[in-house]
Design a protein around this motif. Structure first.
Motif, PDB file in Angstrom:
ATOM      1  N   LEU A 117     -10.314 -37.904  -8.696  1.00 25.34           N
ATOM      2  CA  LEU A 117     -11.203 -37.267  -7.726  1.00 25.34           C
ATOM      3  C   LEU A 117     -10.748 -35.827  -7.573  1.00 25.34           C
ATOM      4  O   LEU A 117      -9.583 -35.566  -7.266  1.00 25.34           O
ATOM      5  N   LYS A 151     -16.095 -35.016 -16.943  1.00 28.64           N
ATOM      6  CA  LYS A 151     -17.171 -35.830 -16.337  1.00 28.64           C
ATOM      7  C   LYS A 151     -17.747 -36.806 -17.355  1.00 28.64           C
ATOM      8  O   LYS A 151     -18.118 -37.932 -17.027  1.00 28.64           O
ATOM      9  N   ARG A 181     -14.812 -37.681 -10.542  1.00 21.99           N
ATOM     10  CA  ARG A 181     -15.756 -37.399  -9.457  1.00 21.99           C
ATOM     11  C   ARG A 181     -15.337 -36.076  -8.831  1.00 21.99           C
ATOM     12  O   ARG A 181     -14.155 -35.852  -8.595  1.00 21.99           O
TER      13      ARG A 181
END
Ligand code: FAD
Length: 393
Positions: free
Chosen positions: A14, A221, A227
């Protein structure tokens, strides 16, 4: 780069970014003319590097982020607040430290040697240059280490101005070399080669000039493991009762709400100053003066690279035929670090010499060109043709 490497290895990542999302393919004004811009594209308080600069948010000042310096200190800190950070508009000069940079004290008795040496990092420079895509040539020069065979893409040809400077430097015994720049001269994966039509500082929607928003972030990605949360300003890194990192706290800038997210591993990559600030802000019972700061050295001893600009008008280059002087919006040739010997002989009053980044060639005139001209009408146009000031990167 860490997110790309980890996601490619199968880890879920993340990424929290304090700035806004940014899509260079849709947002880069690559082919707009200066005449279409306010003030002929000149820099303003909101857009320090000019109207079309890729830093769409942030700069020397960042609204909502107070910034002060110590008494009689003049340190300015460029803070890009956008996905991809400063990579969207950096100069793309991709130079390695040399063995002398690691062992400066051994060479001239100043400062301190690093505990590692060039050879420790050389394979990592190769990996990074290969990933990023760097053009240039191996020169064998002491202050400009060579890359492993096959890593560098071919450099663009030197321009006539650069050849002139190079010939003059040669007579003085000063070396010149093709600049190493993170700009593709050959296509690489989904990234296209540079077609020499737009200043790199505007950003590059083709992916030719390296920036993470057209390369590493989309590549990460594509693994399905990344994310990205934008407008997420990290406030501190949290630890458990044993002092082990277990979460981060961030502020959602759109709602001003604070959130805490559990994390097994945290990588701070918020730039040198902000990463240090986050460590200092992460105080707890185990770490009363901030995380990883038992030495008390976090946030101290900052070193920056300094530079200055110098312009010259070379009459010998006036009045030559005007042609499309293709190339990067920055130099193809440069003068690598030199001056150590002059300093040792007392000919320079500062240590360790310097390098030159030459910028020259026919360019679309920007706002700055007017300052050097007089008159109007045809006479003015003729002057512009004779002396065009290069648009800066
Ligand atoms: C005009 C200019 C030209 C340059 N030219 C060159 C060059 O030619 N060659 C060279 O080697 N270097 C150059 N540099 C330097 C180079 O751009 C930087 O060293 C490099 O981009 C630093 O990468 P970074 O990831 O550490 O930081 P950054 O690129 O600054 O990225 C940090 C990111 O973290 C985000 N962030 C900050 N704080 C937080 C927070 N609290 N929470 C969440 N996110 C946060 C920021 O918004 C940003 O997106 C140049 C820099 C400038 C300004």
């Amino acid at each position: 780069m860490a997110a790309y490497t980890l996601t490619k290895a199968g880890h879920k990542v993340l990424m929290l970014e304090a700035g806004r999302d940014y899509d260079p393919v849709k947002e880069t004004p690559m082919l707009n003319t200066n005449g279409e811009a306010l003030l002929m594209g000149a820099g303003t308080v909101d857009k320090d590097f000019g109207f079309y600069d890729a830093t769409v948010d942030g700069g020397w000042t960042v609204p909502g982020e107070p910034y002060t310096t110590g008494e009689s200190s003049d340190f300015y800190w460029w803070r890009a607040r956008m996905l991809g950070g400063r990579t969207n508009h950096w100069g793309r000069f991709s130079l390695r430290f040399s063995k002398h940079d690691f062992k400066g004290f051994s060479r001239d008795g100043l400062g301190a040697d690093w505990p590692i040496e060039y050879a420790d990092l050389a394979p990592w420079y190769d990996k990074t240059e290969e990933l990023v895509g760097v053009c240039g040539t191996n020169t064998g020069l002491d202050d400009m280490p060579d890359s492993a065979e096959g890593i560098l893409q071919p450099p663009p040809k030197a321009r006539v101005t650069e050849l002139l400077v190079s010939a003059a430097a040669k007579t003085l015994g000063i070396p010149t070399a093709p600049m190493h720049r993170a700009v593709l001269t050959r296509a690489k994966g989904d990234r296209q080669a540079c077609f020499y039509a737009s200043p790199c500082g505007r950003g590059c929607s083709l992916g030719a000039a390296f920036q993470t928003t057209t390369s590493l972030i989309p590549m990460a990605k594509a693994t399905g493991n990344l994310r990205v949360l934008t407008d997420a300003m990290v406030k501190e890194v949290n630890v458990d009762e044993n002092g082990k990192v277990n979460a981060i706290t961030y502020i959602d800038k759109k709602t001003a709400k604070q959130h805490k997210l559990a994390a097994r591993v945290v990588i701070l990559a918020a730039s040198a100053c902000e990463s240090a600030r986050l460590l200092l802000n992460s105080k707890s019972g185990n770490f009363p003066v901030g995380l990883a700061n038992s030495s008390g050295q976090v946030g101290r001893n900052i070193m920056d690279s300094t530079g200055t600009g110098l312009g010259a008008h070379i009459p010998a280059l006036e009045g030559r035929p005007i042609y499309n002087e293709d190339g990067h919006s920055s130099n193809h040739l440069f003068i690598p670090w030199w001056g150590h010997k002059q300093q040792a002989k007392g000919e320079l009053d500062f240590p360790r010499g310097y390098h030159y980044e030459l910028n020259s060639g026919f360019k679309e005139p920007g706002a700055g060109v007017g300052g050097k001209l007089q008159g109007y009408g045809k006479a003015l146009k003729d002057q512009v043709k004779r002396i065009t000031a290069p648009e800066s990167d």
